[in-house]
Design an enzyme around this catalytic site. Structure first.
Site, PDB file in Angstrom:
ATOM      1  N   SER A  18       0.763  -1.277   0.279  1.00 37.93           N
ATOM      2  CA  SER A  18      -0.032  -0.080   0.089  1.00 37.93           C
ATOM      3  C   SER A  18       0.896   1.299   0.054  1.00 37.93           C
ATOM      4  CB  SER A  18      -0.680   0.132   1.226  1.00 37.93           C
ATOM      5  OG  SER A  18       0.026  -0.126   2.407  1.00 37.93           O
ATOM      6  N   GLY A  44       1.289   0.894  -4.822  1.00 39.80           N
ATOM      7  CA  GLY A  44       0.209   0.001  -4.146  1.00 39.80           C
ATOM      8  C   GLY A  44      -1.197   0.730  -4.226  1.00 39.80           C
ATOM      9  N   LYS A  59       9.295  -3.766  -9.008  1.00 42.06           N
ATOM     10  CA  LYS A  59      10.649  -3.527  -9.790  1.00 42.06           C
ATOM     11  C   LYS A  59      11.551  -3.863  -9.013  1.00 42.06           C
ATOM     12  CE  LYS A  59       7.960  -0.804 -13.094  1.00 42.06           C
ATOM     13  NZ  LYS A  59       7.740   0.552 -13.416  1.00 42.06           N
ATOM     14  N   LYS A 101      15.861  -0.701 -15.400  1.00 42.74           N
ATOM     15  CA  LYS A 101      15.523   0.761 -15.866  1.00 42.74           C
ATOM     16  C   LYS A 101      15.676   1.929 -14.569  1.00 42.74           C
ATOM     17  CE  LYS A 101      11.466   1.290 -13.684  1.00 42.74           C
ATOM     18  NZ  LYS A 101      10.730   2.295 -13.062  1.00 42.74           N
ATOM     19  N   ARG A 126      11.793   8.721  -8.790  1.00 41.65           N
ATOM     20  CA  ARG A 126      12.367   8.870  -7.695  1.00 41.65           C
ATOM     21  C   ARG A 126      13.819   8.786  -7.873  1.00 41.65           C
ATOM     22  NH1 ARG A 126       9.445   4.181  -3.949  1.00 41.65           N
ATOM     23  NH2 ARG A 126       7.713   4.981  -5.138  1.00 41.65           N
ATOM     24  N   ASN A 127      14.250   7.875  -8.613  1.00 38.53           N
ATOM     25  CA  ASN A 127      15.602   7.073  -8.753  1.00 38.53           C
ATOM     26  C   ASN A 127      16.530   8.292  -9.130  1.00 38.53           C
ATOM     27  OD1 ASN A 127      15.748   4.185  -7.766  1.00 38.53           O
ATOM     28  ND2 ASN A 127      14.066   4.421  -9.034  1.00 38.53           N
ATOM     29  N   GLN A 172      14.626   1.991  -5.564  1.00 36.86           N
ATOM     30  CA  GLN A 172      15.070   0.724  -6.006  1.00 36.86           C
ATOM     31  C   GLN A 172      16.291   0.528  -6.815  1.00 36.86           C
ATOM     32  OE1 GLN A 172      12.936  -1.831  -5.204  1.00 36.86           O
ATOM     33  NE2 GLN A 172      11.523  -0.233  -4.010  1.00 36.86           N
TER      34      GLN A 172
HETATM   35  N1  LIG Z   1       5.943   4.421  -7.203  1.00 37.89           N
HETATM   36  C1  LIG Z   1       5.735   4.081  -8.374  1.00 37.89           C
HETATM   37  O1  LIG Z   1       5.426   5.288  -9.194  1.00 37.89           O
HETATM   38  C2  LIG Z   1       6.115   2.927  -8.910  1.00 37.89           C
HETATM   39  C3  LIG Z   1       5.448   2.578 -10.233  1.00 37.89           C
HETATM   40  C4  LIG Z   1       5.527   1.564 -10.875  1.00 37.89           C
HETATM   41  C5  LIG Z   1       6.187   0.458 -10.111  1.00 37.89           C
HETATM   42  N2  LIG Z   1       6.585   0.563  -8.750  1.00 37.89           N
HETATM   43  C6  LIG Z   1       7.125  -0.314  -7.837  1.00 37.89           C
HETATM   44  O2  LIG Z   1       6.178  -0.648  -6.781  1.00 37.89           O
HETATM   45  C7  LIG Z   1       6.912  -1.573  -5.795  1.00 37.89           C
HETATM   46  C8  LIG Z   1       6.247  -0.703  -4.490  1.00 37.89           C
HETATM   47  O3  LIG Z   1       6.525   0.788  -4.584  1.00 37.89           O
HETATM   48  P1  LIG Z   1       5.442   1.665  -3.822  1.00 37.89           P
HETATM   49  O4  LIG Z   1       5.756   3.140  -4.589  1.00 37.89           O
HETATM   50  O5  LIG Z   1       4.105   1.032  -3.741  1.00 37.89           O
HETATM   51  O6  LIG Z   1       5.975   1.869  -2.497  1.00 37.89           O
HETATM   52  P2  LIG Z   1       6.788   3.068  -1.624  1.00 37.89           P
HETATM   53  O7  LIG Z   1       8.313   3.196  -1.610  1.00 37.89           O
HETATM   54  O8  LIG Z   1       5.812   4.296  -1.854  1.00 37.89           O
HETATM   55  O9  LIG Z   1       6.356   2.672  -0.111  1.00 37.89           O
HETATM   56  C9  LIG Z   1       6.986   2.019   0.659  1.00 37.89           C
HETATM   57  C10 LIG Z   1       6.141   0.843   1.152  1.00 37.89           C
HETATM   58  O10 LIG Z   1       6.756  -0.144   1.702  1.00 37.89           O
HETATM   59  C11 LIG Z   1       6.004  -0.528   3.022  1.00 37.89           C
HETATM   60  N3  LIG Z   1       7.086  -1.095   3.766  1.00 37.89           N
HETATM   61  C12 LIG Z   1       8.009  -0.451   4.767  1.00 37.89           C
HETATM   62  N4  LIG Z   1       8.664  -1.391   5.361  1.00 37.89           N
HETATM   63  C13 LIG Z   1       8.015  -2.869   5.195  1.00 37.89           C
HETATM   64  C14 LIG Z   1       8.486  -4.048   5.566  1.00 37.89           C
HETATM   65  N5  LIG Z   1       9.383  -4.413   6.536  1.00 37.89           N
HETATM   66  N6  LIG Z   1       7.697  -4.982   4.886  1.00 37.89           N
HETATM   67  C15 LIG Z   1       6.608  -4.904   3.934  1.00 37.89           C
HETATM   68  N7  LIG Z   1       6.379  -3.401   3.495  1.00 37.89           N
HETATM   69  C16 LIG Z   1       7.138  -2.586   4.113  1.00 37.89           C
HETATM   70  C17 LIG Z   1       5.497   0.843   3.422  1.00 37.89           C
HETATM   71  O11 LIG Z   1       4.440   0.471   4.291  1.00 37.89           O
HETATM   72  C18 LIG Z   1       4.723   1.390   2.237  1.00 37.89           C
HETATM   73  O12 LIG Z   1       3.723   0.881   1.910  1.00 37.89           O
HETATM   74  C19 LIG Z   1       8.288  -1.150  -6.191  1.00 37.89           C
HETATM   75  O13 LIG Z   1       9.059  -2.249  -6.478  1.00 37.89           O
HETATM   76  C20 LIG Z   1       8.502   0.095  -7.216  1.00 37.89           C
HETATM   77  O14 LIG Z   1       9.722   0.053  -7.922  1.00 37.89           O
HETATM   78  C21 LIG Z   1       6.260   1.997  -7.950  1.00 37.89           C
END
Ligand SMILES: NC(=O)c1ccc[n+]([C@@H]2O[C@H](COP(=O)([O-])OP(=O)(O)OC[C@H]3O[C@@H](n4cnc5c(N)ncnc54)[C@H](O)[C@@H]3O)[C@@H](O)[C@H]2O)c1
Length: 349
Positions: free
Chosen positions: A11, A15, A120, A204, A269-270, A298
């Site tokens: 989430s 998420g 990712k 990427k 963000r990277n 990431q």
């Molecule tokens: N944000 C984007 O724009 C985007 C787009 C496409 C893919 N992604 C990918 O989606 C994945 C998740 O990224 P995001 O942006 O939803 O997360 P995020 O980086 O925004 O948030 C961090 C999340 O990790 C959780 N977290 C912290 N400690 C934890 C633990 N010990 N166990 C489980 N969860 C924990 C937090 O509760 C929070 O929900 C990543 O692999 C990212 O590369 C992100």
């Protein structure tokens, strides 16, 4: 017969954005059960439990502020309760946490449940590369697909048009997943080259760190275009060396390939943290804390995983951009090494 039960495992920023889409599609399509659970790692925000805020205000105020979630998306802090009876699981936690999440879920899944990884990143195994979808499959025994694309979460949540790619081995499952996730502003293409789709999503982020270094050093768009092009060449070479199945060049032309690479090198963000790293000289960990408010980076950890795999296979010299990113992030090499690596790239020799 009821519809398929969907759970979003995670989430954060992405998420929550995908829960918004899956929730609104589940509410209008009979293929799916109306309620979509979202597992939320509980934390306090402004003295209140995040799950309570989400379930009353229908907004993830920490990770996706400013965007309402449909009311049928229900935040649940207990992982096993959130996933109980799920037919479709969308895995979307930062990649460093997926192992421990799966360990908790082991033995509690429906046998014919289907998983989709939106994560990712990659991991390393004894023989080199391990895909996140493979880790989930090995630990939970469920069939896995992936969804990757040029999908910056805030823009997707804001319903700005974009495309995405689902990679799946079972085309029928791919169609159901498309139904769950496609909207007029989120167009889904399904391909069967799932490993390549997933590899693109991980690699990427490393290229984006290189792009951010160039921004921080004050280089312009021409330099960034060179990073993107050489980065893409390294992505293709890496996929051809390390994917188990065939690698179709056409997959790199899907949203998961060149489109995601471009958007991440401009908007993600990277890139942002890498630019600050080059400008301030602070560590990656420090900047992650200062800039990202709990979100996870990431690119740098993925560069470390790639480096270990490349070393194991004696291939470091063939991937100078990936290697420069790793050495700058973790071995104290100067940020200007990224430019040296472009000048001396094997492509130019
Ligand atoms: N944000 C984007 O724009 C985007 C787009 C496409 C893919 N992604 C990918 O989606 C994945 C998740 O990224 P995001 O942006 O939803 O997360 P995020 O980086 O925004 O948030 C961090 C999340 O990790 C959780 N977290 C912290 N400690 C934890 C633990 N010990 N166990 C489980 N969860 C924990 C937090 O509760 C929070 O929900 C990543 O692999 C990212 O590369 C992100």
């Amino acid at each position: 017969m009821g519809g398929k039960k969907v759970c979003v495992v995670g989430s954060g920023n992405w998420g929550s954005a995908i829960a918004k889409i899956a929730g609104s599609n589940a509410a209008r399509l009979s293929t799916f059960e109306n309620q979509v659970n979202m597992w939320v790692l509980e934390e306090e925000v402004g003295g209140r439990r995040l799950t309570d805020i989400i379930n009353t205000e229908h907004e993830n105020v920490k990770y996706l502020p400013g965007h309402k979630l449909p009311p049928n998306v229900v935040a649940e802090p207990d992982l096993l309760k959130a996933c109980a009876g799920a037919d479709i699981l969308l895995f979307v936690v930062p990649h460093q946490f997926i192992g421990q999440v799966c360990d908790q879920l082991k033995g509690h899944m429906k046998k014919d449940a289907v998983g989709v990884s939106l994560i990712k990143g990659v991991d390393e195994g004894p023989d080199g590369l391990r895909l996140i979808s493979d880790i989930i499959h090995e630990k939970l025994g469920i069939e896995m697909s992936v969804l990757m694309g040029a999908n910056i979460a805030n823009e997707v949540a804001g319903e700005k048009f974009c495309e995405t790619t689902i990679g799946c081995k079972n085309i029928q499952h791919g169609q159901t997943l498309k139904e769950l996730m496609q909207t007029p502003n989120f167009r889904v293409t399904v391909v069967q080259d799932a490993d390549t789709v997933e590899i693109c999503g991980a690699l990427k982020n490393v290229v984006a760190v290189g792009a951010g270094f160039c921004d921080g050093l004050g280089y312009g768009d021409n330099t960034k275009a060179a990073v993107i092009r050489l980065g893409l060449m390294e992505m293709i070479a890496f996929a051809k060396l390390f994917c188990k199945g065939p690698v179709a060049s056409s997959t790199f032309l899907e949203s998961c390939g060149v489109a995601d690479l471009i958007t991440t090198c401009y908007g993600g963000r990277n890139r942002k943290v890498a630019e600050a790293f080059a400008r301030t000289g602070k560590t990656i960990e420090q900047l992650e804390k200062e800039i990202l408010n709990g979100q996870k980076l990431q690119g740098p950890p993925t560069s470390a995983e790639l480096h270990r795999i490349l070393k194991l296979k004696n291939m470091v010299h063939k991937f100078p951009l990936f290697t420069a990113v790793y050495q700058i992030c973790y071995e104290g090499k100067p940020v200007t090494d990224v430019i040296k690596c472009l000048q001396n790239h094997p492509e130019h020799m």
